[in-house]
Design a protein around this motif. Structure first.
Motif, PDB file in Angstrom:
ATOM      1  N   LEU A   1       0.825  -1.211   0.000  1.00  0.00           N
ATOM      2  CA  LEU A   1       0.000   0.000   0.000  1.00  0.00           C
ATOM      3  C   LEU A   1       0.861   1.264   0.000  1.00  0.00           C
ATOM      4  O   LEU A   1       0.494   2.275  -0.599  1.00  0.00           O
ATOM      5  CB  LEU A   1      -0.936  -0.002   1.208  1.00  0.00           C
ATOM      6  N   ALA A   2       2.030   1.188   0.655  1.00  0.00           N
ATOM      7  CA  ALA A   2       2.908   2.358   0.698  1.00  0.00           C
ATOM      8  C   ALA A   2       3.503   2.666  -0.668  1.00  0.00           C
ATOM      9  O   ALA A   2       3.857   3.817  -0.957  1.00  0.00           O
ATOM     10  CB  ALA A   2       4.017   2.136   1.712  1.00  0.00           C
ATOM     11  N   ALA A   3       3.614   1.644  -1.532  1.00  0.00           N
ATOM     12  CA  ALA A   3       4.210   1.832  -2.863  1.00  0.00           C
ATOM     13  C   ALA A   3       3.226   2.370  -3.891  1.00  0.00           C
ATOM     14  O   ALA A   3       3.618   2.692  -5.011  1.00  0.00           O
ATOM     15  CB  ALA A   3       4.785   0.515  -3.364  1.00  0.00           C
ATOM     16  N   VAL A   4       1.937   2.497  -3.514  1.00  0.00           N
ATOM     17  CA  VAL A   4       0.917   2.927  -4.478  1.00  0.00           C
ATOM     18  C   VAL A   4       1.096   4.408  -4.801  1.00  0.00           C
ATOM     19  O   VAL A   4       1.086   5.249  -3.898  1.00  0.00           O
ATOM     20  CB  VAL A   4      -0.501   2.695  -3.907  1.00  0.00           C
ATOM     21  N   PRO A   5       1.279   4.761  -6.099  1.00  0.00           N
ATOM     22  CA  PRO A   5       1.353   6.185  -6.459  1.00  0.00           C
ATOM     23  C   PRO A   5      -0.027   6.828  -6.360  1.00  0.00           C
ATOM     24  O   PRO A   5      -1.018   6.266  -6.827  1.00  0.00           O
ATOM     25  CB  PRO A   5       1.859   6.158  -7.910  1.00  0.00           C
ATOM     26  N   ARG A   6      -0.098   7.971  -5.721  1.00  0.00           N
ATOM     27  CA  ARG A   6      -1.371   8.669  -5.541  1.00  0.00           C
ATOM     28  C   ARG A   6      -1.288  10.026  -6.218  1.00  0.00           C
ATOM     29  O   ARG A   6      -0.356  10.792  -5.961  1.00  0.00           O
ATOM     30  CB  ARG A   6      -1.698   8.824  -4.058  1.00  0.00           C
ATOM     31  N   LEU A   7      -2.266  10.319  -7.064  1.00  0.00           N
ATOM     32  CA  LEU A   7      -2.284  11.585  -7.795  1.00  0.00           C
ATOM     33  C   LEU A   7      -2.385  12.745  -6.807  1.00  0.00           C
ATOM     34  O   LEU A   7      -3.222  12.740  -5.906  1.00  0.00           O
ATOM     35  CB  LEU A   7      -3.476  11.612  -8.755  1.00  0.00           C
ATOM     36  N   GLY A   8      -1.503  13.714  -6.976  1.00  0.00           N
ATOM     37  CA  GLY A   8      -1.521  14.885  -6.102  1.00  0.00           C
ATOM     38  C   GLY A   8      -0.524  14.819  -4.966  1.00  0.00           C
ATOM     39  O   GLY A   8      -0.400  15.774  -4.189  1.00  0.00           O
ATOM     40  N   THR A   9       0.218  13.694  -4.849  1.00  0.00           N
ATOM     41  CA  THR A   9       1.166  13.543  -3.744  1.00  0.00           C
ATOM     42  C   THR A   9       2.623  13.532  -4.200  1.00  0.00           C
ATOM     43  O   THR A   9       3.519  13.445  -3.358  1.00  0.00           O
ATOM     44  CB  THR A   9       0.894  12.231  -2.980  1.00  0.00           C
ATOM     45  N   ALA A  10       2.858  13.613  -5.489  1.00  0.00           N
ATOM     46  CA  ALA A  10       4.239  13.573  -5.979  1.00  0.00           C
ATOM     47  C   ALA A  10       4.971  14.841  -5.566  1.00  0.00           C
ATOM     48  O   ALA A  10       4.416  15.947  -5.634  1.00  0.00           O
ATOM     49  CB  ALA A  10       4.265  13.434  -7.500  1.00  0.00           C
ATOM     50  N   PRO A  11       6.221  14.713  -5.136  1.00  0.00           N
ATOM     51  CA  PRO A  11       6.995  15.913  -4.769  1.00  0.00           C
ATOM     52  C   PRO A  11       7.336  16.721  -6.005  1.00  0.00           C
ATOM     53  O   PRO A  11       7.286  16.212  -7.132  1.00  0.00           O
ATOM     54  CB  PRO A  11       8.248  15.315  -4.123  1.00  0.00           C
ATOM     55  N   PRO A  12       7.688  17.992  -5.827  1.00  0.00           N
ATOM     56  CA  PRO A  12       8.074  18.803  -6.981  1.00  0.00           C
ATOM     57  C   PRO A  12       9.266  18.189  -7.702  1.00  0.00           C
ATOM     58  O   PRO A  12      10.165  17.621  -7.073  1.00  0.00           O
ATOM     59  CB  PRO A  12       8.443  20.157  -6.359  1.00  0.00           C
ATOM     60  N   ARG A  13       9.264  18.259  -9.031  1.00  0.00           N
ATOM     61  CA  ARG A  13      10.392  17.740  -9.798  1.00  0.00           C
ATOM     62  C   ARG A  13      11.604  18.635  -9.553  1.00  0.00           C
ATOM     63  O   ARG A  13      11.500  19.868  -9.537  1.00  0.00           O
ATOM     64  CB  ARG A  13      10.061  17.750 -11.283  1.00  0.00           C
ATOM     65  N   PRO A  14      12.785  18.044  -9.298  1.00  0.00           N
ATOM     66  CA  PRO A  14      13.969  18.875  -9.054  1.00  0.00           C
ATOM     67  C   PRO A  14      14.312  19.716 -10.271  1.00  0.00           C
ATOM     68  O   PRO A  14      14.200  19.264 -11.417  1.00  0.00           O
ATOM     69  CB  PRO A  14      15.063  17.838  -8.761  1.00  0.00           C
ATOM     70  N   GLU A  15      14.704  20.944 -10.010  1.00  0.00           N
ATOM     71  CA  GLU A  15      15.065  21.835 -11.108  1.00  0.00           C
ATOM     72  C   GLU A  15      16.452  21.444 -11.623  1.00  0.00           C
ATOM     73  O   GLU A  15      17.453  21.618 -10.945  1.00  0.00           O
ATOM     74  CB  GLU A  15      15.074  23.291 -10.621  1.00  0.00           C
ATOM     75  N   MET A  16      16.482  20.878 -12.789  1.00  0.00           N
ATOM     76  CA  MET A  16      17.743  20.475 -13.396  1.00  0.00           C
ATOM     77  C   MET A  16      17.885  21.177 -14.741  1.00  0.00           C
ATOM     78  O   MET A  16      16.912  21.329 -15.478  1.00  0.00           O
ATOM     79  CB  MET A  16      17.792  18.950 -13.595  1.00  0.00           C
ATOM     80  N   GLU A  17      19.099  21.575 -15.018  1.00  0.00           N
ATOM     81  CA  GLU A  17      19.335  22.231 -16.298  1.00  0.00           C
ATOM     82  C   GLU A  17      19.281  21.196 -17.409  1.00  0.00           C
ATOM     83  O   GLU A  17      20.034  20.227 -17.421  1.00  0.00           O
ATOM     84  CB  GLU A  17      20.706  22.909 -16.289  1.00  0.00           C
TER      85      GLU A  17
END
Length: 572
Positions: A253-269
Motif C-alpha cells: 500500500l505504501a508503494a501505491v502512487p497517488r495523484l496529487g502527492t508527488a513531490p516537486p520535480r527537481p530543477e535540473m538544467e
C-alpha cells in the motif's frame, strides 16, 4: 459460486517440481468481487489458469486441493468437461489481448466462434449479437471494428474485444486477469462500470486479478494478498486499506502512487534538444470498391509538434486510439509518416532501413504488449543480447556479462537468462523488454506503457531505475502512459492528445493541477483513487467518435493552442 480449498500448483524445473501456489483457499459468492493482489510471480494468474483448466500440462499441474463451481468439482474434469463450462458458466479475460486473439480472424469471426460453440445463437444471428457485444463494451465505430483484425486495433480496443468475448454467454463467474492494464483511465472507468452493471443485472461473481490498488479500492468487496504463492492476508477491502495486518500488505500500500502527492520535480538544467518533431502526421489508407481504390484515410496523428531535451521527460497522455503509440512507432520509422523528425540533429525523413540503423541505436522503444514483442522461440537472454549482436558492440563472455548486468538492473536474476518468454509472468516479461531497450545505452527512450503491466512495488523500482538512468546519462524520455499518478511522478512536461491532435500541453504541475481543457479535466476525474471509503465519482461520457476517418482530400480541422503563460497552452 466458487469454492477453492488448499489449492496447490507445481511446475517442472530441471531441479525437480517447484510449488508456485501453496494451499490457497477462498470463497466467491454470487454478486461479489474478490480481488487477488500481489507482486508479479506471486501466483495470481496461476490461480486463474488452475480454475479454468488451462495450466500448460505436463509442465504444470494441480498438486492438491479442490476447486468447486457450485457443486461441480473442476479438478476432476477432462478437456470435454471444461469446454462445456468455459464461457457459459465461468469465463476469463486474459492479461495480454494481442497474444489471446487470433491474428488470422476478424473480430466478428472470433466473437461468433464463442457464441456458436456454446449454442448461444444460430449462425444467422451471430453478426447482430457480435455487434451488440461491441456496443456493450463501448468500442468506437463497432460496425467497422467487426471487419478488422486484431493488429488493426489499439491495445485498449483489443482489450475491449477480449472483454466482449468473455461476456458473450453471460457467465456465472468472471475471472478478470488484469482487465484494465492496457486501458486509459477513462476507458478503465467505463469497463469497471460495465463489470459492476453486469454483476447487478446477472448476479455475476467476479474474481479480479490486479496490481492497481486504485482498482482494488473501487471494485473489491474482499481482498486476498499473495506473495510467493502463499496467502499473506485476507480481509474486507475497507479493513485492509485502513489497518493492514501484515508487513507485506503495508509495503504494498505504501508503494501505491497517488495523484496529487508527488513531490516537486527537481530543477535540473536540461541539455540540448535530442528529439525535434514538427508537423508530424500519420495517415492510413482505407481501400474499397470494385477497383480497390483509396476511398478514405484514417488520420491517426495530425500535425503534432514537440521537442524533447537531454535529461527531460515528456509525458504523452490520452484515450486509447488517440495516436500516442502511433507517434512512438513513427519516431522509429515503424509506420509511414509525414513531417519532420530530427534525432540528435539528424533528419530521418526518407531514410531507408540501412541508414536508420545507427539512428535507432540512439532511440529505443519499450512496447506496450510485453508478450507480443518477445520471440517465443528465443531465450530471453538471447533477446536482450540481440541488439548488441546486431550493432556489433560485444560478443562472447563480454556480451554474457553485459546481458547479466542488464537483468540485474531491472530486478531479474541472471540465472533466468536461459528461460523462454512463456515461463515468465506479464510483469517479468515487461522488465525483460526494458532491459533489451537499455542494452544499446540509447539517448532517447520511448516508453509505451512501459510500467502498465507491473505491480506497484516493481513499478516503483522500475520508475526509480529509469530516473537514475536519466540522472546518470542525461537520458531523454517520451513517456506514453494512461496512469496519471505515474505521469505525475516522472514527467517534466505533459502533452494531452485527443483524436490525433494535441489539446493541451505544458509543465507537469500546470497541466495536472490546473487543467484548462475539458478533456484533460475528464481524464483526471477518471483516475481511480486507492481509498475504498471514497464515494464513486460520476462518470463523464467518453468520446464516441474515435480516430478521425475522412474521405480522401479532407483533413480534420487543426486545433489552435492558446498560450496561457509559462509555456502552458490549451486548445481554444
Amino acid at each position: 459460486m466458487l469454492t477453492v480449498r488448499d489449492l496447490s500448483v507445481q511446475v517442472a524445473t530441471p531441479s525437480g517440481a517447484k510449488t508456485v501456489l501453496d494451499g490457497l483457499s477462498f470463497d466467491l459468492k454470487r454478486g461479489e468481487t474478490l480481488c487477488l493482489a500481489g507482486e508479479s510471480g506471486s501466483g495470481k494468474s496461476m490461480t486463474a489458469l488452475a480454475i479454468m483448466g488451462l495450466l500448460p500440462e505436463p509442465m504444470c499441474r494441480i498438486a492438491g486441493g479442490s476447486v468447486k463451481l457450485g457443486d461441480l468439482e473442476l479438478t476432476t474434469l477432462g478437456p470435454r468437461g471444461y469446454r462445456d463450462i468455459r464461457s457459459v458458466r465461468v469465463a476469463m479475460i486474459f492479461q495480454e489481448p494481442m497474444t489471446s486473439l487470433n491474428p488470422l480472424m476478424t473480430v466478428q469471426d472470433q466473437l461468433a466462434e464463442v457464441l456458436l460453440e456454446h449454442g448461444a445463437c444460430n449462425r444467422g444471428e451471430a453478426p447482430a449479437r457480435a455487434l451488440k457485444l461491441l456496443q456493450d463494451v463501448q468500442l468506437t465505430e463497432p460496425e467497422r471494428r467487426l471487419k478488422q483484425y486484431p493488429h488493426e486495433l489499439s491495445g485498449g480496443m483489443r482489450q475491449r474485444v477480449m472483454i466482449a468475448m468473455a461476456l458473450a454467454c453471460d457467465p456465472e463467474v468472471l475471472i478478470a486477469d488484469e482487465p484494465t492494464t492496457a486501458l486509459d483511465v477513462t476507458v478503465q472507468a467505463e469497463i469497471l462500470d460495465l463489470i459492476r452493471a453486469l454483476q447487478k443485472d446477472h448476479g455475476t461473481a467476479v474474481l479480479m486479478i490486479t496490481h492497481d490498488m486504485g482498482v482494488v479500492a473501487e471494485m473489491a468487496d474482499r481482498v486476498v494478498i499473495l506473495r510467493h504463492g502463499q496467502e499473506v492476508e485476507s480481509a474486507p477491502v475497507r479493513d485492509l486499506f485502513a489497518a493492514p495486518q501484515s508487513d507485506y500488505a503495508r509495503e504494498l500500500l505504501a508503494a501505491v502512487p497517488r495523484l496529487g502527492t508527488a513531490p516537486p520535480r527537481p530543477e535540473m538544467e536540461k541539455g540540448a534538444p535530442v528529439l525535434e518533431v514538427s508537423d508530424l502526421s500519420v495517415r492510413f489508407d482505407m481501400r474499397g470498391g470494385i477497383l480497390n481504390r483509396v476511398q478514405a484515410r484514417v488520420h491517426a496523428v495530425e500535425q503534432v509538434s514537440f521537442t524533447v531535451r537531454a535529461g527531460e521527460t515528456l509525458a504523452l497522455v490520452g484515450e486509447s486510439g488517440c495516436g500516442k503509440s502511433t507517434i512512438g512507432k513513427a519516431l522509429l520509422g515503424l509506420v509511414p509518416w509525414q513531417g519532420s523528425i530530427s534525432v540528435l540533429g539528424q533528419q530521418t525523413h526518407g531514410m531507408g532501413p540501412g541508414a536508420l540503423k545507427p539512428v535507432r541505436r540512439d532511440i529505443q522503444m519499450v512496447f506496450q504488449d510485453p508478450g507480443a514483442s518477445l520471440d517465443a522461440r528465443m531465450t530471453v537472454g538471447e533477446q536482450v543480447a540481440e541488439p548488441l549482436v546486431i550493432h556489433g558492440l560485444s560478443s562472447g563472455s563480454e556480451m554474457s556479462d553485459r546481458t547479466a548486468e542488464l537483468f540485474r538492473r531491472v530486478g531479474l536474476s541472471p540465472d533466468m537468462m536461459q528461460r523462454y518468454p512463456h515461463e515468465f509472468s506479464g510483469g517479468q516479461r515487461q522488465r525483460i523488454n526494458i532491459a533489451r531497450a537499455l542494452s544499446l545505452s540509447p539517448k532517447i527512450l520511448v516508453a509505451d506503457e512501459s510500467v502498465s503491466a507491473l505491480d506497484v512495488s516493481v513499478q516503483a523500482q522500475i520508475l526509480e531505475l529509469l530516473q537514475s538512468l536519466q540522472d546518470e546519462d542525461g537520458l531523454a524520455f517520451l513517456f506514453i502512459s494512461h496512469d496519471m499518478a505515474v505521469i505525475e511522478q516522472v514527467a517534466d512536461r505533459v502533452m494531452v492528445m485527443r483524436l490525433g491532435q494535441v489539446v493541451e500541453e505544458g509543465v507537469r504541475d500546470a497541466v495536472l493541477h490546473s487543467p484548462r481543457h475539458p478533456y484533460t479535466r475528464r481524464l483526471l476525474s477518471a483516475v481511480p483513487v486507492p481509498d475504498p471509503t471514497r464515494p464513486l465519482p460520476e462518470r463523464q461520457a467518453g468520446d464516441a467518435s474515435g480516430t478521425p476517418v475522412l474521405p480522401v482530400g479532407q483533413s480534420p480541422e487543426k486545433l489552435i493552442l492558446r498560450d496561457l503563460g509559462a509555456g502552458h497552452r490549451a486548445a481554444v
